[in-house]
Scaffold this active site. Structure first.
Site, PDB file in Angstrom:
ATOM      1  N   LYS A 147      -9.565 -15.123  -6.120  1.00  0.00           N
ATOM      2  CA  LYS A 147     -10.646 -15.183  -5.139  1.00  0.00           C
ATOM      3  C   LYS A 147     -11.710 -14.123  -5.424  1.00  0.00           C
ATOM      4  O   LYS A 147     -11.365 -12.992  -5.775  1.00  0.00           O
ATOM      5  CB  LYS A 147     -10.019 -14.943  -3.756  1.00  0.00           C
TER       6      LYS A 147
ATOM      7  N   LYS B 169     -14.273  -8.537  -2.243  1.00  0.00           N
ATOM      8  CA  LYS B 169     -14.960  -7.280  -2.019  1.00  0.00           C
ATOM      9  C   LYS B 169     -14.272  -6.139  -2.759  1.00  0.00           C
ATOM     10  O   LYS B 169     -14.913  -5.247  -3.278  1.00  0.00           O
ATOM     11  CB  LYS B 169     -14.863  -7.014  -0.507  1.00  0.00           C
TER      12      LYS B 169
ATOM     13  N   LYS C 121       0.810  -1.223   0.000  1.00  0.00           N
ATOM     14  CA  LYS C 121       0.000   0.000   0.000  1.00  0.00           C
ATOM     15  C   LYS C 121       0.838   1.266   0.000  1.00  0.00           C
ATOM     16  O   LYS C 121       0.376   2.319  -0.431  1.00  0.00           O
ATOM     17  CB  LYS C 121      -0.948   0.005   1.198  1.00  0.00           C
TER      18      LYS C 121
END
Ligand code: AMP
Ligand code: TRP
Length: 340
Positions: A199, A202, A118
């Site tokens: 996967k 979200k 990040k």
């Protein structure tokens, strides 16, 4: 060890109020916590303080937080049995996070994969992005959680939590339980409909055709499943072959929802006319699974007084654990208010 700890396993997992909950979260995680809430103690904080490590729109954050709480109850989490609460409402978490940040070497934080990813190529990196796992450790340790169900990306943070707990215990005496990360079983993992090798997530939920979101209407669910990637074998069976991962995923979704064995699932599709038929049947079971959840969700969201009452209840019950634990920690480090 106090008797209460020996009795039931204590599970804690934080969920960020960002992005829409998708079918993988429900089938791979939340539904199981609901199923097990009589045999384990569930703590489920909605971790709004973690979400603000990235800039948020204040109104949107508030909306998403309430919406996630409503969704958790709609998924079968029972407010009488599990403790769902809002992290920022329990200030003991942030106090403990500060204390733990004083015993945690920076090097431990700098080697976190998520931090490296990040912060990579960012001009300005907030201190919160670096110390984020300490807040997560506080979330877990303040409830003496035994197990922390997480996706692969959070495993390292749970391991760090153990190190943080162990270090504190060595410095100040036995205080924290060392928690263990638990991962969903292999078969329970839903893959992306657009790419069955990754996967269902979200964070990609906004990509068209990737995920089934819990709030998608039946038309949208049908459309996403109809568009799902398959192959040209035209054979409806489970397979570990990468090329057949799409069909395998559709059968997996059908299997998790129906609770049938591999053989029973394959038998169900013996008479199917190709992948089109497979897809409409899978869409059918998904829709009947998701519709009642959606109904409960909208009912609760349309009753804000009840939703607030449930949040208050969860907050109060969380405080009953978190506050005495923090008091114990404060005492151990000499920050309690006793005069002697
Ligand atoms: P995440 O949204 O990745 O933070 O995951 C929250 C919880 O949902 C974790 O317990 C995950 O293991 C579970 N989960 C997320 N995505 C999936 C998926 N595609 N299949 C199964 N479980 C999932
Ligand atoms: N860091 C987790 C995530 O990004 C969320 C989280 C915060 C969490 N506190 C936690 C997960 C405690 C498990 C336990 O998904």
């Amino acid at each position: 060890m106090p008797a209460s700890k020996a009795k039931k396993n204590r599970i804690l997992t934080g969920i960020q109020p960002s992005g829409d909950m998708q079918l993988g979260n429900y089938l791979g995680a939340v539904k199981n916590w609901a199923k097990n809430q009589d045999i384990q103690t569930n703590f489920i904080p909605v971790v709004d303080l973690h979400t603000i490590t990235v800039k948020q729109d204040p109104q949107e954050l508030k909306k998403q937080t309430f919406s996630l709480v409503a969704m958790l109850f709609a998924c079968g989490i029972d407010p009488e049995k599990s403790t769902v609460f809002i992290q920022s409402h329990i200030q003991a978490h942030t106090v403990l996070a500060w204390i733990l940040s004083c015993t945690t070497p920076i090097g431990w934080l700098e080697r976190m994969i998520q931090y490296k990813e990040k912060s990579h190529n960012q001009e300005r990196v907030s201190a919160g992005l670096l110390t984020y796992p300490i807040l997560m450790a506080a979330d877990i340790l303040i409830y003496d959680a035994d197990e922390v169900p997480v996706g692969e990306d959070q495993k390292q943070h749970v391991e760090l939590t153990r190190d943080i707990a162990e270090r504190f215990n060595n410095l100040y005496g036995e205080t924290f339980v060392l928690p263990k990360a638990i991962m969903p079983e292999v078969g329970a993992k839903l893959m992306g409909l657009d790419n069955p090798l990754i996967k269902m997530s979200k964070s990609h939920a906004h990509v068209r055709g990737h995920a089934i979101r819990m709030l998608d209407d039946s038309k949208e669910i049908e459309r996403s499943i109809k568009r799902a990637v398959t192959d040209s074998y035209n054979e409806i069976r489970f397979s570990n072959d990468k090329e057949r991962a799409g069909v395998n995923n559709l059968l997996g979704i059908y299997q998790v929802i129906t609770g049938k064995t591999v053989k029973e699932v394959e038998d169900d599709f013996k008479d199917a006319r190709g992948y089109g038929d497979l897809k409409s049947r899978v869409a059918g079971v998904v829709i009947s699974e998701v519709e009642p959840v959606q109904k409960r969700y909208y009912d609760l969201l349309n009753d804000p007084a009840e939703l607030r009452r449930l949040i208050q209840k969860g907050d109060n019950s969380a405080k009953q654990y978190a506050e005495p634990k923090l008091a114990d920690v404060l005492k151990k480090i000499g920050l309690d208010r006793d005069g002697n």
